[in-house]
Every structure is written in C-alpha cells, then in structure tokens.
Design a protein around this motif. Structure first.
Motif, PDB file in Angstrom:
ATOM      1  N   GLU A 134       0.972  -1.155   0.033  1.00 38.13           N
ATOM      2  CA  GLU A 134       0.011  -0.067  -0.023  1.00 38.13           C
ATOM      3  C   GLU A 134       0.931   1.388   0.045  1.00 38.13           C
ATOM      4  O   GLU A 134       0.592   2.148  -0.626  1.00 38.13           O
ATOM      5  CB  GLU A 134      -1.088  -0.033   1.187  1.00 38.13           C
ATOM      6  CG  GLU A 134      -2.016  -1.079   0.950  1.00 38.13           C
ATOM      7  CD  GLU A 134      -2.980  -1.228   2.245  1.00 38.13           C
ATOM      8  OE1 GLU A 134      -4.084  -1.703   1.983  1.00 38.13           O
ATOM      9  OE2 GLU A 134      -2.575  -1.089   3.382  1.00 38.13           O
ATOM     10  N   THR A 145      -7.154  -0.280   1.858  1.00 38.25           N
ATOM     11  CA  THR A 145      -7.899  -0.432   0.784  1.00 38.25           C
ATOM     12  C   THR A 145      -7.538  -1.727  -0.303  1.00 38.25           C
ATOM     13  O   THR A 145      -8.403  -2.154  -0.807  1.00 38.25           O
ATOM     14  CB  THR A 145      -7.999   0.776  -0.361  1.00 38.25           C
ATOM     15  OG1 THR A 145      -6.480   1.294  -0.383  1.00 38.25           O
ATOM     16  CG2 THR A 145      -8.522   1.960   0.539  1.00 38.25           C
ATOM     17  N   ARG A 191      -9.505  -4.554   1.004  1.00 39.56           N
ATOM     18  CA  ARG A 191     -11.033  -4.383   0.713  1.00 39.56           C
ATOM     19  C   ARG A 191     -10.803  -4.584  -1.183  1.00 39.56           C
ATOM     20  O   ARG A 191     -12.013  -4.837  -1.650  1.00 39.56           O
ATOM     21  CB  ARG A 191     -11.424  -2.861   1.110  1.00 39.56           C
ATOM     22  CG  ARG A 191     -11.806  -2.843   2.449  1.00 39.56           C
ATOM     23  CD  ARG A 191     -12.401  -1.306   2.515  1.00 39.56           C
ATOM     24  NE  ARG A 191     -11.889  -0.261   2.370  1.00 39.56           N
ATOM     25  CZ  ARG A 191     -10.756   0.306   2.953  1.00 39.56           C
ATOM     26  NH1 ARG A 191     -10.355   0.002   4.167  1.00 39.56           N
ATOM     27  NH2 ARG A 191     -10.333   1.576   2.596  1.00 39.56           N
ATOM     28  N   ASP A 214     -13.547  -3.831  -4.312  1.00 35.89           N
ATOM     29  CA  ASP A 214     -13.480  -2.338  -4.329  1.00 35.89           C
ATOM     30  C   ASP A 214     -12.188  -1.905  -5.248  1.00 35.89           C
ATOM     31  O   ASP A 214     -11.237  -2.639  -5.439  1.00 35.89           O
ATOM     32  CB  ASP A 214     -13.355  -1.634  -2.697  1.00 35.89           C
ATOM     33  CG  ASP A 214     -14.318  -1.757  -2.046  1.00 35.89           C
ATOM     34  OD1 ASP A 214     -15.406  -2.114  -2.690  1.00 35.89           O
ATOM     35  OD2 ASP A 214     -14.422  -1.511  -0.860  1.00 35.89           O
ATOM     36  N   PRO A 252      -8.734   0.094  -5.222  1.00 34.68           N
ATOM     37  CA  PRO A 252      -7.936   0.714  -4.378  1.00 34.68           C
ATOM     38  C   PRO A 252      -7.949   2.259  -4.650  1.00 34.68           C
ATOM     39  O   PRO A 252      -7.895   2.654  -5.742  1.00 34.68           O
ATOM     40  CB  PRO A 252      -6.546   0.048  -4.455  1.00 34.68           C
ATOM     41  CG  PRO A 252      -6.895  -1.377  -5.103  1.00 34.68           C
ATOM     42  CD  PRO A 252      -8.242  -1.067  -5.971  1.00 34.68           C
ATOM     43  N   GLU A 253      -7.803   2.973  -3.459  1.00 38.02           N
ATOM     44  CA  GLU A 253      -7.903   4.354  -3.561  1.00 38.02           C
ATOM     45  C   GLU A 253      -6.186   5.055  -3.540  1.00 38.02           C
ATOM     46  O   GLU A 253      -5.857   4.929  -2.575  1.00 38.02           O
ATOM     47  CB  GLU A 253      -8.632   5.013  -2.442  1.00 38.02           C
ATOM     48  CG  GLU A 253     -10.054   4.601  -2.283  1.00 38.02           C
ATOM     49  CD  GLU A 253     -10.661   4.912  -0.855  1.00 38.02           C
ATOM     50  OE1 GLU A 253     -10.338   6.242  -0.488  1.00 38.02           O
ATOM     51  OE2 GLU A 253     -11.267   4.344  -0.521  1.00 38.02           O
TER      52      GLU A 253
END
Length: 168
Positions: free
Chosen positions: A64, A73, A76, A81, A83-84
């Motif tokens: 990350e 994220t 997730r 989702d 990833p942000e």
C-alpha cells in the motif's frame, strides 16, 4: 464464482497499472526503489501476477505504501473495491507520508534523509525526469556508503571503549 486467486489477479492488474501511473514501466526499477523487509521483488512479482492467494499484513502494508494506495484499501479491493490512491499533496504543502513509514521519520536518521530528499527535489527543478532520478540515485548511494562507514567507525569506537573499560 470468483475465487481468491481471481480476485488477486484482478488486483494484480490494477497494481501494474498503478505502478505505471507512478512512472515505473519496469517492475525491476519499482522493486529496487520500494523493496522492504517482507516486500521484495518476489512478492511484488507475485502480487502483480496474482500468483498467490494470501500475503502477510507486513507485505500488504508495504504494498500500500509502495503503490501509494490508501491504507487498508488493498484488502478491500479483494472484495471488489477499487484501491484508492493517496491524494497528491497541494503544490505548496508537504508530501504525503504513508502510515507505515512514519516510524522511520520519527528517528533522527529518518528526519535527516527526509530533509536531504526534500532539498534534492527542490534543487532539481528545471531538470529532466531522468536527470532528477540520476541525482536521487547517486545521492542515495552516497548516503548509504557514508552511513555504513560512519556506523562501522562508531562500532569500532564503542568496542574500543568497552575493551579499555574491561582492561582498566
């Protein structure tokens, strides 16, 4: 039915795209610049290729940070989702600090390295990306060499004082 492997392959494709967005077309350069304990070239290759179904928390946290994804994220993303990415800092503000790297910035060595990097970036304006990368790499190598030599010298001094105290 989507399996864990399918999910990791999808996340791996996203990681490859993200690495490219970060300016790394080659995985080897990315691994060289972002490798950490439990997050080396082999783990990067496996994550991007969706080779394995599970990774330890250390590897996920390091990924990350390396891919500049919001903490938490990546796990997730396995459930669908996206990833942000960490938002870019305002032009006048400081660069974002990834949570798992804060511990090194809390040390004197970390603060010194951060200061050197910030000054390098400020002094690199007007240079090409290749010139900036060359400057950063050369400086990093010099810092590693100097720190290793200094640490060796300090260890020898401490050992010498210890021996003198034992003899005295």
């Amino acid at each position: 039915m989507t399996t864990q492997s399918d999910q990791w392959r999808r996340v791996g494709e996203w990681l490859i795209a993200r690495r490219t967005d970060l300016g790394y077309r080659q995985r080897t350069a990315f691994a060289r610049d972002h490798a950490r304990p439990k997050f080396g070239a082999r783990v990067i290759i496996d994550m991007e290729g969706g080779v394995r179904d599970s990774y330890g928390d250390d590897a996920v946290i390091a990924a990350e940070g390396a891919y500049q994804i919001q903490p938490g994220t990546l796990r997730r993303a396995l459930s669908g989702d996206i990833p942000e990415p960490i938002p870019a800092a305002p032009a006048a503000g400081p660069e974002p600090v990834v949570v798992q790297e804060e511990h090194i910035l809390d040390t004197e060595i970390g603060q010194a390295a951060y200061t050197v990097l910030r000054e390098l970036k400020e002094g690199a304006e007007g240079r090409t990306d290749a010139q900036q990368e060359e400057l950063v790499k050369a400086t990093a190598e010099r810092i590693k060499t100097e720190i290793a030599l200094f640490a060796r010298m300090k260890r020898m001094e401490i050992e010498e004082r210890r021996r003198a105290a034992q003899e005295g």
